[in-house]
Design an enzyme around this catalytic site. Structure first.
Site, PDB file in Angstrom:
ATOM      1  N   PRO A 236       0.753  -1.308   0.073  1.00 24.04           N
ATOM      2  CA  PRO A 236      -0.022  -0.039   0.185  1.00 24.04           C
ATOM      3  C   PRO A 236       0.914   1.101  -0.059  1.00 24.04           C
ATOM      4  O   PRO A 236       1.476   1.657   0.911  1.00 24.04           O
ATOM      5  CB  PRO A 236      -0.801  -0.308   1.314  1.00 24.04           C
ATOM      6  CG  PRO A 236       0.073  -1.056   2.128  1.00 24.04           C
ATOM      7  CD  PRO A 236       0.855  -1.824   1.145  1.00 24.04           C
ATOM      8  N   ASP A 412       6.013   2.039   1.953  1.00 25.74           N
ATOM      9  CA  ASP A 412       5.099   0.912   2.056  1.00 25.74           C
ATOM     10  C   ASP A 412       4.530   1.449   3.735  1.00 25.74           C
ATOM     11  O   ASP A 412       4.934   1.254   4.414  1.00 25.74           O
ATOM     12  CB  ASP A 412       5.862  -0.156   2.224  1.00 25.74           C
ATOM     13  CG  ASP A 412       5.105  -1.461   2.242  1.00 25.74           C
ATOM     14  OD1 ASP A 412       3.799  -1.301   2.780  1.00 25.74           O
ATOM     15  OD2 ASP A 412       5.600  -2.519   2.178  1.00 25.74           O
ATOM     16  N   HIS A 413       3.173   1.655   3.482  1.00 23.08           N
ATOM     17  CA  HIS A 413       2.140   1.955   4.805  1.00 23.08           C
ATOM     18  C   HIS A 413       1.997   0.777   5.574  1.00 23.08           C
ATOM     19  O   HIS A 413       1.711   0.802   6.823  1.00 23.08           O
ATOM     20  CB  HIS A 413       0.941   2.659   4.311  1.00 23.08           C
ATOM     21  CG  HIS A 413       0.404   3.757   5.082  1.00 23.08           C
ATOM     22  ND1 HIS A 413       0.877   3.865   6.307  1.00 23.08           N
ATOM     23  CD2 HIS A 413       0.124   4.936   4.926  1.00 23.08           C
ATOM     24  CE1 HIS A 413       0.585   4.914   7.013  1.00 23.08           C
ATOM     25  NE2 HIS A 413       0.116   5.783   5.936  1.00 23.08           N
ATOM     26  N   ARG A 414       2.329  -0.434   5.473  1.00 21.48           N
ATOM     27  CA  ARG A 414       2.448  -1.497   6.056  1.00 21.48           C
ATOM     28  C   ARG A 414       3.700  -1.265   7.082  1.00 21.48           C
ATOM     29  O   ARG A 414       3.393  -2.034   8.214  1.00 21.48           O
ATOM     30  CB  ARG A 414       2.489  -2.872   5.408  1.00 21.48           C
ATOM     31  CG  ARG A 414       1.335  -3.153   4.269  1.00 21.48           C
ATOM     32  CD  ARG A 414       1.716  -4.399   3.587  1.00 21.48           C
ATOM     33  NE  ARG A 414       2.912  -4.391   2.778  1.00 21.48           N
ATOM     34  CZ  ARG A 414       3.444  -5.298   2.187  1.00 21.48           C
ATOM     35  NH1 ARG A 414       2.836  -6.556   2.125  1.00 21.48           N
ATOM     36  NH2 ARG A 414       4.602  -5.011   1.421  1.00 21.48           N
ATOM     37  N   VAL A 416       5.928   1.633   7.262  1.00 20.25           N
ATOM     38  CA  VAL A 416       6.319   2.913   7.648  1.00 20.25           C
ATOM     39  C   VAL A 416       4.868   3.635   8.117  1.00 20.25           C
ATOM     40  O   VAL A 416       3.933   3.739   7.224  1.00 20.25           O
ATOM     41  CB  VAL A 416       6.960   3.792   6.479  1.00 20.25           C
ATOM     42  CG1 VAL A 416       7.453   5.006   7.019  1.00 20.25           C
ATOM     43  CG2 VAL A 416       8.113   2.821   5.950  1.00 20.25           C
TER      44      VAL A 416
END
Length: 442
Positions: A236, A412-414, A416
């Site tokens: 994401p 990567d929002h998973r 960070v």
């Protein structure tokens, strides 16, 4: 000896196929151990294949431009000429040794050092030198003919050969203007009517559209597309932007260029930004990590292997500087310059194109202000640098023309969180606006 078939080896990093760019041998030719027999293009690099066998070429199993899967047959070698000494035993016949990697061949038994034979060029006229005198004419003509018969394949770089292939030009028929007759890009462009590129100045396009054109998808383009789709639909993405005043950093770069210890090094704002980024990642480690779905872990890397996006004739490449966090400004500048030049020349090895943990792309070199970079697979952060441009800017309570640029950080929002990404980007901006601030953020 029984025929031996050389199969396409795994050239590293789990690549599954390669395209045959050109053959250095032909059917009926005698090949020695470790002689370069072909150039193949993988998804990451152009690789020269040495022969693991010595013998007579009986069959080429693929044509130039054909894609061969790993393990697929490439060349079949047969018995050597009568009386010729074999450079290799038949160890592979009992299954005890099978070539699997570039440079891994059967052991030589003669004790002699393998040597390369000159390879003749087909359909190329033999150069005849005029005789100096009547008495020497026959001898000189024979020597000239012999030299022509031993002429090697046309010299050029992989990008130039690709350009020729894309436009249906037989490169062996081109009269090269480079050193020792090497075919240059300008030689091919002259034949296809493209304007010659000089320096970094843009040249007005003169090409006219003339109907549809079908371009074969190269191994690099296919691999890039697969990686981008995988990344875009797996991780994401989130992107944050920050426009910063680079005036002080630009002054610092100019000052460093004049330093006696750095005068021979290519320095620019990308080099300085790379140095700052590698230091900041020691604090903001989530941006230098990877989501490991299979093991239910987030891997925070202990070293920064910095990827630098490079536009080449083969497509987008991202060569990597290993352990960039421990390199001095000079060492980092030298390695960045080297991998960028190798990337543009198509001479990077698969090892130089793998293992990155964080990447930088400079879209500003194309005159672009900003963009949304897509993460390379397996990485959690990538930074895009926009063009450095003088703009009206608030400075010391006044409006002044300052050198500014827009930074874009995709992550990567998973892995960070927005807070950590924002702090990293703000910290980078603060140091670029005032390089003396770097000690506060590391």
């Amino acid at each position: 000896m029984a025929p031996n078939t050389f199969k396409l080896p795994d050239l590293g990093e789990g690549l599954t196929e390669s395209e045959v760019l050109n053959w250095k041998i032909q059917v009926g030719e005698h090949v020695t151990l470790n002689q370069i027999i072909a150039e193949v293009e993988t998804a990451k690099a152009v690789v020269e294949l040495p022969s693991p066998f010595a013998g007579i070429v009986q069959k080429l199993h693929a044509s130039a431009g054909e894609v061969v899967p790993v393990g697929g047959p490439l060349v079949t070698f047969g018995d050597e000429a009568p009386g010729a000494e074999s450079d290799t035993p038949d160890a592979d016949q009992d299954g005890s040794r099978t070539p699997t990697l570039v440079g891994y061949g059967a052991p030589a038994t003669s004790g002699k050092r393998p040597s390369r034979r000159s390879r003749p060029v087909r359909n190329e006229p033999l150069a005849q030198e005029p005789a100096a005198s009547t008495s020497q004419g026959t001898t000189q003509q024979a020597q000239s003919t012999d030299a022509g018969a031993r002429r090697t394949v046309t010299r050029s770089t992989p990008p130039v050969r690709k350009l020729a292939r894309d436009h249906g030009i037989e490169i062996s028929a081109v009269a090269g203007t480079g050193a020792d007759g090497a075919v240059l890009r300008s030689d091919i462009e002259a034949l296809i009517g493209l304007p010659e590129q000089t320096g970094s100045q843009p040249v007005a396009a003169t090409a006219v559209l003339a109907g549809d054109r079908r371009v074969k998808i190269s191994a690099v383009r296919r691999a890039t597309a697969k990686a981008m789709v995988e990344s875009a639909f797996t991780a994401p993405h989130a992107t944050e932007f920050l426009t910063v005043d680079l005036t002080e950093s630009m002054k610092l770069v100019e000052k460093l260029r004049k330093h006696p210890l750095l005068r021979d090094v290519k320095l620019n704002i990308t080099t300085l930004t790379s140095l700052i980024v590698t230091r900041l990642l020691g604090t903001y480690r989530a941006l230098n990590s990877r989501w490991d779905e299979a093991n239910g872990e987030i891997i925070e890397f202990g070293s920064v292997h910095l990827g630098m996006a490079v536009a080449s004739d083969r497509g987008l490449l991202v060569p990597v500087v290993k352990d960039a966090q421990s390199k001095s400004l000079r060492d980092l500048a030298e390695e960045l310059t080297q991998i960028i030049e190798l990337g543009r020349a198509g001479k990077l090895s698969p090892a130089q194109l793998s293992g990155g943990t964080f990447s930088i792309t400079n879209v500003g070199v194309f005159g672009v202000d900003a963009g949304t970079p897509i993460l390379p697979p397996g990485q959690s952060g990538i930074l895009a640098l926009g063009q450095v441009k003088r703009r009206p800017w608030e400075f010391e309570d006044q409006v002044a023309l300052r050198h500014t640029s827009t930074l874009a950080l995709s992550f990567d929002h998973r892995v960070v969180d927005g807070k950590e990404a924002s702090e990293f980007l703000a910290g980078l901006g603060a140091v670029l606006e005032d390089p003396g601030m770097i000690n506060i953020f590391i």
